[in-house]
Design a protein around this motif. Structure first.
Motif, PDB file in Angstrom:
ATOM      1  N   GLY A  83       0.863  -1.180   0.000  1.00  0.00           N
ATOM      2  CA  GLY A  83       0.000   0.000   0.000  1.00  0.00           C
ATOM      3  C   GLY A  83       0.898   1.228   0.000  1.00  0.00           C
ATOM      4  O   GLY A  83       1.873   1.300  -0.737  1.00  0.00           O
ATOM      5  N   ALA A  84       0.581   2.175   0.879  1.00  0.00           N
ATOM      6  CA  ALA A  84       1.426   3.376   0.972  1.00  0.00           C
ATOM      7  C   ALA A  84       2.626   3.125   1.888  1.00  0.00           C
ATOM      8  O   ALA A  84       3.497   3.978   2.022  1.00  0.00           O
ATOM      9  CB  ALA A  84       0.606   4.543   1.510  1.00  0.00           C
ATOM     10  N   GLY A  85       2.652   1.970   2.520  1.00  0.00           N
ATOM     11  CA  GLY A  85       3.720   1.663   3.475  1.00  0.00           C
ATOM     12  C   GLY A  85       4.772   0.736   2.911  1.00  0.00           C
ATOM     13  O   GLY A  85       4.928   0.601   1.695  1.00  0.00           O
ATOM     14  N   LEU A  86       5.511   0.098   3.826  1.00  0.00           N
ATOM     15  CA  LEU A  86       6.637  -0.729   3.418  1.00  0.00           C
ATOM     16  C   LEU A  86       6.724  -1.922   4.364  1.00  0.00           C
ATOM     17  O   LEU A  86       6.454  -1.799   5.563  1.00  0.00           O
ATOM     18  CB  LEU A  86       7.915   0.109   3.523  1.00  0.00           C
ATOM     19  N   SER A 141       9.426   3.207  16.902  1.00  0.00           N
ATOM     20  CA  SER A 141       8.342   3.557  17.825  1.00  0.00           C
ATOM     21  C   SER A 141       7.773   4.921  17.471  1.00  0.00           C
ATOM     22  O   SER A 141       6.548   5.110  17.461  1.00  0.00           O
ATOM     23  CB  SER A 141       8.852   3.582  19.271  1.00  0.00           C
ATOM     24  N   ALA A 142       8.649   5.871  17.178  1.00  0.00           N
ATOM     25  CA  ALA A 142       8.167   7.191  16.777  1.00  0.00           C
ATOM     26  C   ALA A 142       7.353   7.084  15.493  1.00  0.00           C
ATOM     27  O   ALA A 142       6.316   7.730  15.354  1.00  0.00           O
ATOM     28  CB  ALA A 142       9.346   8.150  16.591  1.00  0.00           C
ATOM     29  N   LEU A 143       7.800   6.245  14.579  1.00  0.00           N
ATOM     30  CA  LEU A 143       7.122   6.124  13.280  1.00  0.00           C
ATOM     31  C   LEU A 143       5.865   5.256  13.334  1.00  0.00           C
ATOM     32  O   LEU A 143       5.196   5.058  12.323  1.00  0.00           O
ATOM     33  CB  LEU A 143       8.100   5.548  12.239  1.00  0.00           C
ATOM     34  N   ARG A 144       5.570   4.715  14.503  1.00  0.00           N
ATOM     35  CA  ARG A 144       4.405   3.839  14.688  1.00  0.00           C
ATOM     36  C   ARG A 144       4.432   2.649  13.734  1.00  0.00           C
ATOM     37  O   ARG A 144       3.436   2.308  13.083  1.00  0.00           O
ATOM     38  CB  ARG A 144       3.099   4.623  14.537  1.00  0.00           C
ATOM     39  N   ALA A 145       5.581   2.014  13.683  1.00  0.00           N
ATOM     40  CA  ALA A 145       5.723   0.792  12.904  1.00  0.00           C
ATOM     41  C   ALA A 145       5.085  -0.369  13.657  1.00  0.00           C
ATOM     42  O   ALA A 145       4.702  -0.227  14.828  1.00  0.00           O
ATOM     43  CB  ALA A 145       7.206   0.512  12.677  1.00  0.00           C
ATOM     44  N   GLY A 203       9.084 -19.831  20.791  1.00  0.00           N
ATOM     45  CA  GLY A 203       8.865 -20.378  19.456  1.00  0.00           C
ATOM     46  C   GLY A 203       8.366 -19.376  18.434  1.00  0.00           C
ATOM     47  O   GLY A 203       8.163 -19.703  17.268  1.00  0.00           O
ATOM     48  N   GLU A 204       8.160 -18.129  18.866  1.00  0.00           N
ATOM     49  CA  GLU A 204       7.656 -17.107  17.948  1.00  0.00           C
ATOM     50  C   GLU A 204       8.829 -16.437  17.229  1.00  0.00           C
ATOM     51  O   GLU A 204       9.830 -16.094  17.862  1.00  0.00           O
ATOM     52  CB  GLU A 204       6.852 -16.075  18.750  1.00  0.00           C
ATOM     53  N   VAL A 205       8.676 -16.257  15.930  1.00  0.00           N
ATOM     54  CA  VAL A 205       9.749 -15.688  15.111  1.00  0.00           C
ATOM     55  C   VAL A 205       9.290 -14.347  14.544  1.00  0.00           C
ATOM     56  O   VAL A 205       8.151 -14.226  14.082  1.00  0.00           O
ATOM     57  CB  VAL A 205      10.093 -16.633  13.929  1.00  0.00           C
ATOM     58  N   ILE A 206      10.150 -13.343  14.591  1.00  0.00           N
ATOM     59  CA  ILE A 206       9.849 -12.075  13.924  1.00  0.00           C
ATOM     60  C   ILE A 206      10.031 -12.300  12.428  1.00  0.00           C
ATOM     61  O   ILE A 206      11.081 -12.796  11.994  1.00  0.00           O
ATOM     62  CB  ILE A 206      10.795 -10.958  14.392  1.00  0.00           C
ATOM     63  N   THR A 207       9.014 -11.961  11.642  1.00  0.00           N
ATOM     64  CA  THR A 207       9.123 -12.177  10.200  1.00  0.00           C
ATOM     65  C   THR A 207       9.310 -10.867   9.431  1.00  0.00           C
ATOM     66  O   THR A 207       9.905 -10.866   8.359  1.00  0.00           O
ATOM     67  CB  THR A 207       7.877 -12.911   9.667  1.00  0.00           C
ATOM     68  N   ALA A 208       8.790  -9.764   9.966  1.00  0.00           N
ATOM     69  CA  ALA A 208       8.914  -8.492   9.244  1.00  0.00           C
ATOM     70  C   ALA A 208       8.627  -7.312  10.159  1.00  0.00           C
ATOM     71  O   ALA A 208       8.058  -7.472  11.237  1.00  0.00           O
ATOM     72  CB  ALA A 208       7.947  -8.448   8.056  1.00  0.00           C
ATOM     73  N   ILE A 209       9.032  -6.141   9.672  1.00  0.00           N
ATOM     74  CA  ILE A 209       8.648  -4.876  10.301  1.00  0.00           C
ATOM     75  C   ILE A 209       7.849  -4.116   9.253  1.00  0.00           C
ATOM     76  O   ILE A 209       8.224  -4.083   8.078  1.00  0.00           O
ATOM     77  CB  ILE A 209       9.901  -4.080  10.717  1.00  0.00           C
ATOM     78  N   ARG A 210       6.728  -3.551   9.688  1.00  0.00           N
ATOM     79  CA  ARG A 210       5.895  -2.792   8.748  1.00  0.00           C
ATOM     80  C   ARG A 210       5.927  -1.310   9.074  1.00  0.00           C
ATOM     81  O   ARG A 210       5.719  -0.912  10.223  1.00  0.00           O
ATOM     82  CB  ARG A 210       4.444  -3.244   8.868  1.00  0.00           C
ATOM     83  N   LEU A 211       6.148  -0.506   8.042  1.00  0.00           N
ATOM     84  CA  LEU A 211       6.083   0.945   8.194  1.00  0.00           C
ATOM     85  C   LEU A 211       4.765   1.426   7.621  1.00  0.00           C
ATOM     86  O   LEU A 211       4.402   1.046   6.505  1.00  0.00           O
ATOM     87  CB  LEU A 211       7.235   1.605   7.434  1.00  0.00           C
ATOM     88  N   PRO A 212       4.048   2.287   8.359  1.00  0.00           N
ATOM     89  CA  PRO A 212       2.826   2.858   7.797  1.00  0.00           C
ATOM     90  C   PRO A 212       3.173   3.907   6.737  1.00  0.00           C
ATOM     91  O   PRO A 212       4.350   4.201   6.530  1.00  0.00           O
ATOM     92  CB  PRO A 212       2.153   3.506   9.005  1.00  0.00           C
ATOM     93  N   ALA A 213       2.174   4.495   6.113  1.00  0.00           N
ATOM     94  CA  ALA A 213       2.398   5.524   5.082  1.00  0.00           C
ATOM     95  C   ALA A 213       3.354   6.596   5.628  1.00  0.00           C
ATOM     96  O   ALA A 213       3.332   6.896   6.816  1.00  0.00           O
ATOM     97  CB  ALA A 213       1.069   6.151   4.689  1.00  0.00           C
TER      98      ALA A 213
END
Ligand SMILES: Cc1cc2nc3c(=O)[nH]c(=O)nc-3n(C[C@H](O)[C@H](O)[C@H](O)COP(=O)(O)OP(=O)(O)OC[C@H]3O[C@@H](n4cnc5c(N)ncnc54)[C@H](O)[C@@H]3O)c2cc1C
Ligand code: SF4
Ligand code: FES
Ligand code: FES
Lengths: 174, 320
Positions: free
Chosen positions: B58-61, B164-168, B203-213
């Motif tokens: 979308g508008a994010g990453l 955190s500032a970017l609300r990812a 057992g939980e794995v981080i798969t990605a970080i999402r950035l909003p618009a």
């Protein structure tokens, strides 16, 4: 199931099979198993840069990585950059500018600078780049910041900077 | 270093639910294993499971968990549209470390509390129930907000402060499935269980970080430390500010190295909105932020340092 270890890696163009105790760092394998003692151990904790080598074109601290994690990787050490009778441009510039005193940090400095020049060429920003979106300039402040992962206890920083600057300017002039 | 079994995962499914300790860049875990602060029986190397893409969403990453810190900071879209993230990453560690460090590993880096890292002092984080040597000890880099009787350590990283500032958000996959966690809720306060730095389950794995618009505006990361480079923060401020006709239109802020997590305070973000930037306003913002701040002795200076770093960051970001 996940596969068991053993790794084949290429060091300065030569292929080597690594097996046995997975605890060994890439640094220890280079120095102790392969006899490539140019790469130095300073802190063994990622804090000094003496162990810097180039893996798949990127500089890393060889003390903070396991050799067994490098299956298929290409490693270049100071020995692979040049030899006394055929110095790389940076090696020659370090000699010309006295870019060292005791020389302990030097292999790490030169491996680091070699990869750093590629990073600038690729346009990577650094903390010294005013706007990260900008293409970085070849400037002393940029070089100092980008070389901050390599400490020199002898404090040869000015001459290290001069050597790197010289090699970069010579290359840019070509 | 204690002996361990080493295996390589070929895909994400082998990592999800694995009882082994995951190793990515290894720059924090191997450091702690050498110190025998971390003593895993088994290591699972996740460097060959993919998750190395940075893709538009979308508008994010969406940034894969195994993208290196260097690649993230140098990515053209991130440099242009989320410069705060590039700036914070580039303010941390060294180029060599950033080449190895991964997005997931960076979020999970452990505290730099000297007693945690020495491997033998009483430390509730390393060995629950043994006490906390930092209280009454050397605590210069410790928390001024959100500490507990059990632990006064700080989360030392830079990248998570910008996120955190970017609300990812953080995307994870665990035995119970996929979930998305707000960056601001990913790290936790120590309370009575400082052994857990974050809300990841076994057992939980981080798969990605999402950035909003993209937020736009001016974005900066101001990090104060003992030397100009290659040092952890004493205090840091991540600020993204949009202005409209001389007034603050929107403000997103986060603070590093002052608490067990990147510190955020929506009250401070809200009170700035609609105001004209001034030294008096920045002072009021600091009053609110630091209302409950408490020094531990050696780190008392951080309260004033945070106040001044916030004022400097706000002045720069608002163009005052
Ligand atoms: C000398 C030195 C200076 C430093 N300075 C700074 C600094 O100034 N600022 C800063 O922010 N950082 C700094 N760092 C820390 C550095 O940023 C971290 O070591 C690095 O980001 C960790 O990433 P990694 O991939 O190497 O993690 P690893 O060491 O591989 O892993 C760290 C932890 O994360 C877990 N993990 C890894 N990936 C995942 C995943 N996908 N899902 C779930 N768990 C996972 C591992 O199990 C492990 O517990 C410094 C480090 C050193 C050694
Ligand atoms: S502050 Fe936390 S990490 Fe440090 S000694 Fe106390 S319990 Fe351990
Ligand atoms: S020996 Fe690797 S960084 Fe010091
Ligand atoms: S020349 Fe002695 S440490 Fe650099």
């Amino acid at each position: 199931m996940a596969q068991r270890p053993a790794a084949r890696l290429t060091v300065n163009g030569q292929s080597h099979e690594i097996s046995g105790d997975p605890r060994r760092s890439l640094l220890d394998v280079l120095r102790l198993d392969l006899g490539l003692t140019g790469t130095k151990k300073g802190c063994d904790h990622g804090q000094c840069g003496a162990c810097t080598v180039i893996v798949n074109g990127r500089r890393i601290n060889s003390c903070l990585t396991l050799a067994v994690m490098h299956d298929g990787d290409e490693v270049t050490t100071i020995e692979g950059l040049g030899q006394p009778d055929a110095l790389s441009a940076l090696q020659a510039a370090f000699v010309a500018h006295d870019g060292f005193q005791c020389g302990y940090c030097t292999p790490g400095q030169i491996c680091s600078a070699t990869a750093m020049i590629e990073e600038i060429r690729a346009g990577w920003p650094s903390a010294a780049t005013a706007d990260p979106a900008d293409k970085p300039a070849i400037a002393d402040a940029e070089i100092r910041e980008r070389m901050s992962g390599n400490l020199c206890r002898c404090g040869a920083y000015d001459n290290i900077l001069a050597a790197i600057r010289d090699a970069m300017d010579a290359e840019a002039a070509q | 270093m204690k002996a361990f079994d080493y295996t390589r995962a070929d895909d994400l499914s082998q990592a999800v639910g694995s009882p082994a300790m995951l190793i990515a860049g290894g720059t924090n875990l191997l450091d702690l294993m050498k110190l025998e602060v971390a003593t895993p029986d088994a290591l699972l190397d996740i460097n060959r499971i993919g998750l190395r893409d940075i893709a538009r969403e979308g508008a994010g990453l969406r940034i894969g968990a195994l993208v290196s810190n260097s690649d993230c900071a140098a990515h053209p879209r991130i440099r242009a549209d989320w410069p705060l993230l590039s700036r914070a990453i580039l303010a941390g560690a060294s180029p060599q470390l950033r080449n190895k460090a991964t997005m997931g590993g960076n979020l999970c880096q452990r505290t730099r509390c000297g007693y945690f890292m020495d491997g033998h002092s009483p430390c509730n984080k390393r060995e629950p129930g043994t006490g906390c040597a930092a209280q009454g000890g050397v605590n210069r880099n410790h928390a001024i907000l959100g500490a507990s009787d059990a632990c006064i350590a700080t989360y030392p990283g830079d990248m998570a402060v910008a996120l955190s500032a970017l609300r990812a958000t953080v995307e994870t996959e665990g035995p119970d499935g996929v979930r998305e966690i707000a960056m601001r809720d990913f790290h936790r306060l120590p309370k009575d269980d400082p052994s857990r730095d974050n809300v990841l389950k076994p057992g939980e794995v981080i798969t990605a970080i999402r950035l909003p618009a993209p937020f736009g505006g001016r974005q900066l990361y101001r990090k104060v430390r003992d030397r100009a480079s290659y040092a952890f923060a004493l205090v840091s401020v991540a600020a993204a500010i949009r202005m409209d006709a001389g007034r603050i239109d929107a403000a997103q802020l986060a603070f590093g190295s002052i608490a067990h997590k990147p510190w955020t305070d929506e009250r401070v973000e809200k009170m700035l909105v609609g105001e004209r930037p001034s030294a008096a306003l920045f002072d009021k913002a600091a009053d609110l932020l630091l209302e409950d701040a408490q020094g531990q002795g050696d780190n008392d200076f951080k309260i004033l340092l945070t106040r001044r770093t916030l004022a400097a960051a706000l002045a720069e970001a608002t163009g005052e």
